[in-house]
Design an enzyme around this catalytic site. Structure first.
Site, PDB file in Angstrom:
ATOM      1  CD1 TRP A 101      42.996  33.350  35.474  1.00 55.87           C
ATOM      2  CD2 TRP A 101      43.146  35.496  34.845  1.00 55.87           C
ATOM      3  NE1 TRP A 101      41.831  33.691  34.809  1.00 55.87           N
ATOM      4  CE2 TRP A 101      41.898  34.992  34.422  1.00 55.87           C
ATOM      5  CE3 TRP A 101      43.464  36.819  34.558  1.00 55.87           C
ATOM      6  CZ2 TRP A 101      40.973  35.779  33.715  1.00 55.87           C
ATOM      7  CZ3 TRP A 101      42.558  37.597  33.851  1.00 55.87           C
ATOM      8  CH2 TRP A 101      41.326  37.078  33.442  1.00 55.87           C
ATOM      9  CG  ASP A 170      44.982  37.116  41.063  1.00 55.78           C
ATOM     10  OD1 ASP A 170      43.946  37.187  41.748  1.00 55.78           O
ATOM     11  OD2 ASP A 170      44.971  37.018  39.812  1.00 55.78           O
ATOM     12  CE  LYS A 194      37.223  34.912  39.400  1.00 57.39           C
ATOM     13  NZ  LYS A 194      36.523  34.773  38.120  1.00 57.39           N
TER      14      LYS A 194
HETATM   15  N1  PMP Z   1      42.876  36.733  38.319  1.00 58.53           N
HETATM   16  C1  PMP Z   1      42.153  35.608  38.328  1.00 58.53           C
HETATM   17  C2  PMP Z   1      42.734  34.384  38.995  1.00 58.53           C
HETATM   18  C3  PMP Z   1      40.902  35.577  37.728  1.00 58.53           C
HETATM   19  O1  PMP Z   1      40.171  34.459  37.727  1.00 58.53           O
HETATM   20  C4  PMP Z   1      40.392  36.747  37.117  1.00 58.53           C
HETATM   21  C5  PMP Z   1      39.027  36.818  36.472  1.00 58.53           C
HETATM   22  N2  PMP Z   1      38.454  35.669  36.122  1.00 58.53           N
HETATM   23  C6  PMP Z   1      41.195  37.885  37.123  1.00 58.53           C
HETATM   24  C7  PMP Z   1      42.411  37.850  37.746  1.00 58.53           C
HETATM   25  C8  PMP Z   1      40.720  39.169  36.476  1.00 58.53           C
HETATM   26  O2  PMP Z   1      39.833  39.738  37.333  1.00 58.53           O
HETATM   27  P1  PMP Z   1      38.857  40.959  37.001  1.00 58.53           P
HETATM   28  O3  PMP Z   1      37.913  40.471  35.959  1.00 58.53           O
HETATM   29  O4  PMP Z   1      38.226  41.206  38.335  1.00 58.53           O
HETATM   30  O5  PMP Z   1      39.699  42.094  36.556  1.00 58.53           O
END
Ligand code: PMP
Length: 361
Positions: A101, A170, A194
């Site tokens: 991520w 994030d 989540k």
């Molecule tokens: N950052 C993290 C740490 C994530 O776990 C996720 C999704 N699992 C995202 C970003 C992407 O998020 P989204 O699907 O809400 O765009």
């Protein structure tokens, strides 16, 4: 019967909230309409919206000089919006690449400004987080981006680095399940699907002083300032996630807020790490001890066939979502805020029993 839902997101939400929503779904607050059929300008919806904004500030203990924004598009849109709003041609941004991520955040910011890896854990298989003195910041850095919890790698940043450059965080996968060191941050964001709500938006906290900075060539939706000025009501907001999140936040408040949730997460994860560490090598967790995630417990079994059997048998017993992310394989148990300890205990018992049945040495 409710499943034991170890999914990485979307994932389990509190049953009491789902039941409350069910009870008022067809006729919300005596309007003769469902909340999702109401105008977003109606007083009934506006009350829901304001309550969610105020709880999101209160639970996070966000200081007065931060704006709270509800923005459609999830965390992925924020990867780009952060750069669009904070970077100009004079500045660049450092990224802590602590896993998939962190890497995605940097990649998606790249088209919108100058970005660089201030630390990259790839050589160590993303099994550690950096000590602050290992992070290499360049002089013209506007911000340092960090990922508080790497959902795929099962690794968490325990201490946020204080290097004199504002952080952008994030926090998608441990959102509001840990205290936030507001002094260090200019922006905190996360998708809600989540710990907080159904998928459909991100909650973004932005320091007010940072709102005046964006480039002149951005449409309204891409500017944090516009969302702040309109209280996230400048367009039709994601009403259903906001409404449901308000109920989840109220529940979080009732159970003791962020501190209580952080403690509960550590306890839940501890139960599974104890099983892994006590399994004499049957289960292995690849992450350095001190940075093991409290939300996503990743583990390997002695062979991929055993992992497949583990997931299959667990599923048959009502424990779902245990397959590791497709990019890394293995198994992963996600333990988000609404997952009860009884689900964790059921999984722990199954893990012990499965190991004793399948041990070959
Ligand atoms: N950052 C993290 C740490 C994530 O776990 C996720 C999704 N699992 C995202 C970003 C992407 O998020 P989204 O699907 O809400 O765009």
């Amino acid at each position: 019967m409710r499943a034991h839902n170890f999914g990485a997101g979307p994932c389990t939400l509190p049953l009491s909230v789902l039941e409350e929503v069910q009870a008022e779904f067809v006729d919300f607050a005596g309007t003769g309409m469902s909340l999702i059929e109401l105008s977003h300008r109606s007083p009934e919806y506006e009350a829901v919206h304001e309550e969610a904004l105020s709880l999101a500030r209160e639970i996070a203990a966000a200081p007065d000089d931060f704006e709270v924004l509800f923005i459609q598009g999830g965390a992925t849109l924020q990867f780009a919006m952060v750069a669009l709003n904070l970077l100009d041609s004079q500045h660049e941004a450092g990224y802590v690449v602590s896993g998939s991520w962190g890497a995605r955040a940097m990649e998606d910011a790249g088209p919108h400004g100058r970005v660089y890896a201030a630390w990259d854990g790839a050589d160590a298989g993303y099994s550690t987080m950096p000590d602050p003195d290992e992070i290499r910041l360049r002089p013209a850095s506007r911000y340092l981006h960090v990922t508080s919890n790497e959902t795929i790698g099962g690794i968490r940043m325990v201490h946020f680095p204080d290097l004199g450059v504002p952080l952008v965080g994030d926090m998608s996968s441990d959102y509001l399940a840990r205290p936030i060191a507001w002094d260090l941050f200019d922006v905190v964001y996360g998708g809600v699907q989540k710990n907080l709500a159904p998928a459909g938006m991100a909650v973004v906290y932005v320091r007010r002083a940072a709102l005046s900075e964006p480039r002149a060539d951005l449409g309204s939706f891409l500017r944090y300032a516009w969302h702040a000025e309109t209280r996230s009501l400048g367009h039709t907001p994601p009403m259903f996630p906001i409404y449901l999140m308000g109920k989840v936040l109220a529940m979080m408040k009732a159970v003791g807020g962020v501190e209580a949730l952080a403690k509960a997460s550590a306890e839940k994860a501890g139960v599974l790490y104890d099983v892994i560490d006590g399994s004499e090598g049957f289960y292995r967790n690849p992450v350095a001890l001190e940075v093991r995630s409290h939300m996503n417990v990743v583990f390997r079994l002695p062979a991929p066939e055993l992992e497949a059997r583990f997931v299959k048998e667990a599923t048959a017993q009502g424990m779902i979502g245990l397959k590791g992310h497709r990019s890394v394989g293995g198994c992963r148990a996600s333990l988000y805020a609404a997952l009860p300890m009884s689900s964790v205990e059921a999984l722990a018992a199954f893990m012990v029993e499965f190991a004793s049945r399948n041990r070959t040495d």
